[in-house]
Design a protein around this motif. Structure first.
Motif, PDB file in Angstrom:
ATOM      1  N   GLY A  43      -7.935  21.409 -42.750  1.00 23.15           N
ATOM      2  CA  GLY A  43      -7.970  21.901 -44.124  1.00 23.15           C
ATOM      3  C   GLY A  43      -6.972  22.969 -44.471  1.00 23.15           C
ATOM      4  O   GLY A  43      -6.894  23.396 -45.627  1.00 23.15           O
ATOM      5  N   PHE A  96      -7.138  21.129 -48.086  1.00 23.72           N
ATOM      6  CA  PHE A  96      -8.211  20.441 -48.799  1.00 23.72           C
ATOM      7  C   PHE A  96      -8.086  20.668 -50.305  1.00 23.72           C
ATOM      8  O   PHE A  96      -8.276  19.751 -51.105  1.00 23.72           O
ATOM      9  CB  PHE A  96      -9.575  20.948 -48.323  1.00 23.72           C
ATOM     10  N   GLU A  97      -7.781  21.890 -50.687  1.00 25.34           N
ATOM     11  CA  GLU A  97      -7.677  22.216 -52.106  1.00 25.34           C
ATOM     12  C   GLU A  97      -6.553  21.444 -52.777  1.00 25.34           C
ATOM     13  O   GLU A  97      -6.690  21.019 -53.927  1.00 25.34           O
ATOM     14  CB  GLU A  97      -7.481  23.717 -52.278  1.00 25.34           C
ATOM     15  N   CYS A 153      -3.799  16.515 -43.941  1.00 29.51           N
ATOM     16  CA  CYS A 153      -3.972  16.822 -45.366  1.00 29.51           C
ATOM     17  C   CYS A 153      -2.714  16.475 -46.145  1.00 29.51           C
ATOM     18  O   CYS A 153      -2.780  15.931 -47.254  1.00 29.51           O
ATOM     19  CB  CYS A 153      -4.313  18.301 -45.553  1.00 29.51           C
ATOM     20  N   ILE A 209     -13.886  15.355 -47.189  1.00 29.02           N
ATOM     21  CA  ILE A 209     -13.061  16.453 -47.688  1.00 29.02           C
ATOM     22  C   ILE A 209     -13.908  17.413 -48.527  1.00 29.02           C
ATOM     23  O   ILE A 209     -13.884  18.637 -48.322  1.00 29.02           O
ATOM     24  CB  ILE A 209     -11.886  15.909 -48.519  1.00 29.02           C
ATOM     25  N   ARG A 215     -14.383  25.720 -59.097  1.00 25.57           N
ATOM     26  CA  ARG A 215     -14.538  24.923 -57.877  1.00 25.57           C
ATOM     27  C   ARG A 215     -15.497  23.744 -58.062  1.00 25.57           C
ATOM     28  O   ARG A 215     -15.169  22.598 -57.721  1.00 25.57           O
ATOM     29  CB  ARG A 215     -15.041  25.828 -56.748  1.00 25.57           C
ATOM     30  N   TYR A 258     -15.159  21.047 -47.146  1.00 23.94           N
ATOM     31  CA  TYR A 258     -14.619  22.128 -47.970  1.00 23.94           C
ATOM     32  C   TYR A 258     -15.721  23.042 -48.499  1.00 23.94           C
ATOM     33  O   TYR A 258     -15.650  24.272 -48.361  1.00 23.94           O
ATOM     34  CB  TYR A 258     -13.829  21.534 -49.134  1.00 23.94           C
ATOM     35  N   ILE A 297     -16.423  27.279 -47.491  1.00 22.84           N
ATOM     36  CA  ILE A 297     -15.965  28.259 -48.478  1.00 22.84           C
ATOM     37  C   ILE A 297     -16.389  29.679 -48.096  1.00 22.84           C
ATOM     38  O   ILE A 297     -15.611  30.631 -48.191  1.00 22.84           O
ATOM     39  CB  ILE A 297     -16.511  27.899 -49.879  1.00 22.84           C
ATOM     40  N   LEU A 353      -8.116  27.011 -46.667  1.00 24.75           N
ATOM     41  CA  LEU A 353      -8.457  25.608 -46.944  1.00 24.75           C
ATOM     42  C   LEU A 353      -7.494  25.026 -47.970  1.00 24.75           C
ATOM     43  O   LEU A 353      -7.852  24.153 -48.753  1.00 24.75           O
ATOM     44  CB  LEU A 353      -9.901  25.512 -47.442  1.00 24.75           C
TER      45      LEU A 353
END
Length: 296
Positions: free
Chosen positions: A53, A102-103, A60, A85, A169, A89, A93, A99
């Protein structure tokens, strides 16, 4: 084999231990990538790795680049891993680790949906019960001004977001799940099982007992996915049981949070699950009961 699929497989070969020859030599490599159990198992394992991530994560980057390929079938390959994912994720957090990888993927999916919807919300027409149905004769035309308001918004209008903030988010991850749901009939059963397993984790909390916030914008698409897993046309006992367990967990979480909207939604899904699992509770309202028909 298309050039984009060839390039995709070559890059993936440098990330995984090996890509089976059955994939690289397939007449439809994108389909093989989506359904090959060996490839799926290794990618899933890498995504769950403690160091996955991050912004410099090769897998990724591969998923991000693959989603933007010109081959629409390769996009399905990326969507197949959305449950992992999103699941990994959200559970990490609170750990305050990088991360960014992933973002980047989640933001790419969100940007894709924002462009595709072109400023329009996702809505459905809801029948106006104050109006006569097509199965009944109306004595006269009945007009009601509320008829124009019978639109239910499933997903509100999307605003462009280029960064992942805590206030955005749930919305961004929720839209990624909405996109996954639109292609869910093409997703392998294992991908859906993985989603159900993460729903259990989200509902109960992770090892450090931190509960993951489940606002409606995240819960609603999750319940739609679970509804497919429970009632969709499939014969996977593992998937049905995983979806049943996830639904119960989310219902208990809703009770714990005293969230009336979530309690109603999860409770309704539980009743549908019981109807699906017990043939005696399944009623076909279009079937005529011959015992009630008069003999002439």
């Amino acid at each position: 084999m298309s050039s984009s699929a060839t390039s995709c497989i070559q890059t993936l070969s440098s990330i995984l231990s090996a890509v089976p020859s059955s994939v690289s030599s397939s007449s439809n490599p994108s389909f093989s990538l989506l359904h090959d159990p060996t490839v799926s198992a290794e990618i899933s394992s890498l995504l769950r790795h403690p160091d996955s991530g991050s912004g410099d994560n090769n897998l990724c980057r591969w998923l991000y680049d693959t989603f933007y390929s010109t081959d629409p079938e390769l996009k399905l390959v990326v969507l197949r891993y959305v449950p992992i994912i999103a699941g990994v994720y959200l559970t990490r957090i609170a750990l305050r680790k990088s991360l960014a990888g992933f973002e980047a993927i989640l933001l790419a999916l969100y940007a894709h949906e924002t462009t595709a919807r072109d400023g329009q919300p996702v809505s459905v027409n809801v029948p106006d019960l104050s109006q006569p149905s097509i199965y009944h004769d109306a004595k006269g035309s009945v007009k009601n001004k509320t008829t124009e308001l019978n639109l239910a918004v499933i997903s509100p209008t999307l605003e462009p977001h280029g960064t992942m903030r805590s206030s955005r988010r749930a919305r961004i991850v929720g839209v990624a799940l909405e996109l996954y749901y639109t292609k869910i009939s093409q997703m392998p059963a294992r991908s859906k099982v993985e989603f159900c397993e993460f729903c259990d984790i989200w509902a109960a909390g992770v090892k450090n007992e931190r509960r993951i916030p489940l606002p409606w914008e995240l819960l609603q698409p999750s319940l739609r996915i679970l509804g497919h897993c429970l009632l969709g046309s499939h014969n996977s006992k593992e998937l049905f049981e995983a979806a049943s367990s996830a639904t119960v967990s989310l219902y208990r979480r809703s009770l714990h949070d005293i969230d009336a909207k979530a309690i109603l939604a999860t409770g309704s899904l539980l009743r549908l699950e019981k109807m699906a699992s017990d043939p005696k509770l399944s009623v076909d309202h279009t079937e005529i009961d011959m015992s009630n028909v008069l003999s002439l």
